[in-house]
Write a protein that holds these residues in place. Structure first.
Motif, PDB file in Angstrom:
ATOM      1  N   ILE A 143       2.497  -6.022  26.852  1.00 22.80           N
ATOM      2  CA  ILE A 143       2.494  -4.554  26.942  1.00 22.80           C
ATOM      3  C   ILE A 143       3.546  -3.960  26.016  1.00 22.80           C
ATOM      4  N   LEU A 144       4.706  -4.588  25.940  1.00 18.64           N
ATOM      5  CA  LEU A 144       5.764  -4.115  25.047  1.00 18.64           C
ATOM      6  C   LEU A 144       5.308  -4.144  23.589  1.00 18.64           C
ATOM      7  N   THR A 145       4.653  -5.220  23.175  1.00 14.37           N
ATOM      8  CA  THR A 145       4.195  -5.299  21.779  1.00 14.37           C
ATOM      9  C   THR A 145       3.067  -4.309  21.513  1.00 14.37           C
ATOM     10  N   GLN A 146       2.229  -4.051  22.501  1.00 12.72           N
ATOM     11  CA  GLN A 146       1.183  -3.045  22.332  1.00 12.72           C
ATOM     12  C   GLN A 146       1.812  -1.653  22.203  1.00 12.72           C
ATOM     13  N   ALA A 147       2.840  -1.373  22.975  1.00 15.65           N
ATOM     14  CA  ALA A 147       3.552  -0.096  22.867  1.00 15.65           C
ATOM     15  C   ALA A 147       4.205   0.034  21.495  1.00 15.65           C
ATOM     16  N   LEU A 148       4.702  -1.073  20.964  1.00 19.16           N
ATOM     17  CA  LEU A 148       5.297  -1.071  19.633  1.00 19.16           C
ATOM     18  C   LEU A 148       4.267  -0.662  18.580  1.00 19.16           C
ATOM     19  N   VAL A 149       3.050  -1.118  18.738  1.00 13.12           N
ATOM     20  CA  VAL A 149       1.975  -0.734  17.823  1.00 13.12           C
ATOM     21  C   VAL A 149       1.732   0.774  17.900  1.00 13.12           C
ATOM     22  N   LEU A 150       1.649   1.300  19.110  1.00  9.45           N
ATOM     23  CA  LEU A 150       1.406   2.737  19.278  1.00  9.45           C
ATOM     24  C   LEU A 150       2.540   3.577  18.694  1.00  9.45           C
ATOM     25  N   SER A 158       2.522  10.699  11.886  1.00 11.21           N
ATOM     26  CA  SER A 158       3.244  11.966  12.042  1.00 11.21           C
ATOM     27  C   SER A 158       4.136  12.289  10.851  1.00 11.21           C
ATOM     28  N   GLN A 159       4.445  11.305  10.039  1.00 14.20           N
ATOM     29  CA  GLN A 159       5.307  11.537   8.873  1.00 14.20           C
ATOM     30  C   GLN A 159       4.495  11.547   7.576  1.00 14.20           C
ATOM     31  N   GLN A 160       3.427  12.320   7.571  1.00 16.32           N
ATOM     32  CA  GLN A 160       2.480  12.410   6.454  1.00 16.32           C
ATOM     33  C   GLN A 160       3.184  12.599   5.112  1.00 16.32           C
ATOM     34  N   ARG A 161       4.176  13.450   5.084  1.00 12.98           N
ATOM     35  CA  ARG A 161       4.819  13.762   3.802  1.00 12.98           C
ATOM     36  C   ARG A 161       5.607  12.576   3.234  1.00 12.98           C
ATOM     37  N   TYR A 162       6.026  11.618   4.065  1.00  6.56           N
ATOM     38  CA  TYR A 162       6.780  10.461   3.589  1.00  6.56           C
ATOM     39  C   TYR A 162       5.950   9.184   3.494  1.00  6.56           C
ATOM     40  N   GLY A 164       2.209   9.075   3.716  1.00 11.52           N
ATOM     41  CA  GLY A 164       0.806   9.201   3.377  1.00 11.52           C
ATOM     42  C   GLY A 164      -0.050   9.365   4.620  1.00 11.52           C
ATOM     43  N   GLY A 165       0.556   9.200   5.787  1.00  7.14           N
ATOM     44  CA  GLY A 165      -0.125   9.406   7.059  1.00  7.14           C
ATOM     45  C   GLY A 165      -1.380   8.582   7.221  1.00  7.14           C
ATOM     46  N   SER A 166      -2.401   9.178   7.795  1.00 10.31           N
ATOM     47  CA  SER A 166      -3.650   8.460   8.032  1.00 10.31           C
ATOM     48  C   SER A 166      -4.440   8.264   6.741  1.00 10.31           C
ATOM     49  N   ASP A 167      -4.082   8.990   5.669  1.00 12.33           N
ATOM     50  CA  ASP A 167      -4.750   8.807   4.377  1.00 12.33           C
ATOM     51  C   ASP A 167      -4.233   7.577   3.646  1.00 12.33           C
ATOM     52  N   GLY A 168      -3.016   7.168   3.950  1.00 14.26           N
ATOM     53  CA  GLY A 168      -2.434   5.993   3.310  1.00 14.26           C
ATOM     54  C   GLY A 168      -1.993   6.260   1.883  1.00 14.26           C
ATOM     55  N   LEU A 169      -1.792   5.210   1.140  1.00 19.80           N
ATOM     56  CA  LEU A 169      -1.360   5.302  -0.250  1.00 19.80           C
ATOM     57  C   LEU A 169      -2.572   5.088  -1.149  1.00 19.80           C
ATOM     58  N   SER A 170      -2.622   5.849  -2.232  1.00 22.84           N
ATOM     59  CA  SER A 170      -3.776   5.746  -3.125  1.00 22.84           C
ATOM     60  C   SER A 170      -3.312   5.748  -4.573  1.00 22.84           C
ATOM     61  N   ASN A 171      -4.265   5.654  -5.469  1.00 24.87           N
ATOM     62  CA  ASN A 171      -4.010   5.634  -6.911  1.00 24.87           C
ATOM     63  C   ASN A 171      -3.099   4.473  -7.304  1.00 24.87           C
ATOM     64  N   LEU A 172      -3.465   3.286  -6.871  1.00 22.70           N
ATOM     65  CA  LEU A 172      -2.707   2.080  -7.207  1.00 22.70           C
ATOM     66  C   LEU A 172      -3.372   1.430  -8.419  1.00 22.70           C
ATOM     67  N   TYR A 173      -2.664   1.456  -9.567  1.00 18.28           N
ATOM     68  CA  TYR A 173      -3.270   0.967 -10.795  1.00 18.28           C
ATOM     69  C   TYR A 173      -2.541  -0.215 -11.420  1.00 18.28           C
ATOM     70  N   THR A 174      -1.203  -0.251 -11.283  1.00 17.91           N
ATOM     71  CA  THR A 174      -0.442  -1.305 -11.955  1.00 17.91           C
ATOM     72  C   THR A 174       0.541  -1.955 -10.986  1.00 17.91           C
ATOM     73  N   ILE A 175       0.906  -3.187 -11.315  1.00 16.00           N
ATOM     74  CA  ILE A 175       1.970  -3.890 -10.598  1.00 16.00           C
ATOM     75  C   ILE A 175       2.770  -4.677 -11.632  1.00 16.00           C
ATOM     76  N   PHE A 176       4.058  -4.491 -11.630  1.00 16.39           N
ATOM     77  CA  PHE A 176       4.975  -5.128 -12.582  1.00 16.39           C
ATOM     78  C   PHE A 176       4.551  -4.858 -14.029  1.00 16.39           C
ATOM     79  N   GLY A 177       3.945  -3.688 -14.268  1.00 12.19           N
ATOM     80  CA  GLY A 177       3.534  -3.307 -15.610  1.00 12.19           C
ATOM     81  C   GLY A 177       2.161  -3.810 -16.035  1.00 12.19           C
ATOM     82  N   PHE A 178       1.450  -4.503 -15.165  1.00 16.47           N
ATOM     83  CA  PHE A 178       0.126  -5.036 -15.489  1.00 16.47           C
ATOM     84  C   PHE A 178      -0.939  -4.346 -14.649  1.00 16.47           C
ATOM     85  N   SER A 179      -2.120  -4.212 -15.214  1.00 20.12           N
ATOM     86  CA  SER A 179      -3.225  -3.561 -14.519  1.00 20.12           C
ATOM     87  C   SER A 179      -3.664  -4.387 -13.317  1.00 20.12           C
ATOM     88  N   LEU A 180      -3.833  -3.723 -12.168  1.00 23.60           N
ATOM     89  CA  LEU A 180      -4.283  -4.416 -10.958  1.00 23.60           C
ATOM     90  C   LEU A 180      -5.722  -4.917 -11.084  1.00 23.60           C
TER      91      LEU A 180
END
Length: 191
Positions: A143-150, A158-162, A164-180
């Motif tokens: 129950i404690l671990t389930q509460a941790l998930v919630l 609730s922290q959409q501005r920091y 990405g909220g329920s939309d998540g992160l998008s526009n991921l094109y490169t990693i370490f300077g190389f195309s994903l």
């Protein structure tokens, strides 16, 4: 069968599997190599869950939080790099004008890799210390671990501005300077 033969056989099987995993990316097409890499990443998560539940009998419903937190930290780095260091879209839509300190810290790839490992480890250690110190076990631990998930989901949404909220992160094109999307980058990421 003697103990030395059993150990040799087990090591032999492990060596063959390791060799197979090293050779498969060169045999498979790009799609299947990417899929195999994802399966192996999720296998790490499942092995951790197996260790906790299978060997100790402790059912953790929040096991994926630490896996996801490490992945999210790396995704923050990829988002910043893909945006060229500019403010991500969702932050601009939320009315922010400058990058938060933690996001600036994660714009460094070394810091992102280290924090992607150390932050989930520190949080899990802290929670584990207090949980096992207070001898929480059985259904109460579950129950404690389930509460941790919630709590985690509520915090992220609730922290959409920091975050990405329920939309998540998008526009991921490169990693370490190389195309994903580059097959060479995907092959390097596999290893």
């Amino acid at each position: 069968m003697g103990l030395s033969k059993w150990i040799g056989t087990k090591q032999g099987i492990f060596a063959v599997l390791l060799l197979l995993l090293a050779v498969l990316p060169f045999i498979l097409n790009d799609f299947h190599t990417n899929l195999l890499g994802r399966y192996l990443a999720f296998a790490i998560l499942v092995i951790g869950l197996d260790l906790v539940w299978g060997y100790t009998g402790i059912l953790s419903l929040g096991h994926g939080i630490f896996f996801g937190l490490g992945a999210y930290i790396m995704a923050v780095y990829v988002t910043i790099e893909s945006a060229g260091g500019a403010l991500p879209d969702f932050m601009m839509w939320s009315g922010m004008t400058e990058m938060p300190f933690l996001w600036e810290l994660l714009s460094n790839p070394v810091a992102a890799i280290l924090l992607g490992i150390l932050v989930p480890m520190a949080i899990a250690s802290l929670l584990g210390f207090f949980t096992f110190r207070n001898r929480i076990k059985g259904v109460y631990f579950t129950i404690l671990t389930q509460a941790l998930v919630l709590v985690t989901v509520t915090l992220i949404v609730s922290q959409q501005r920091y975050t990405g909220g329920s939309d998540g992160l998008s526009n991921l094109y490169t990693i370490f300077g190389f195309s994903l999307s580059s097959p060479q980058t995907q092959l390097f990421s596999f290893f």
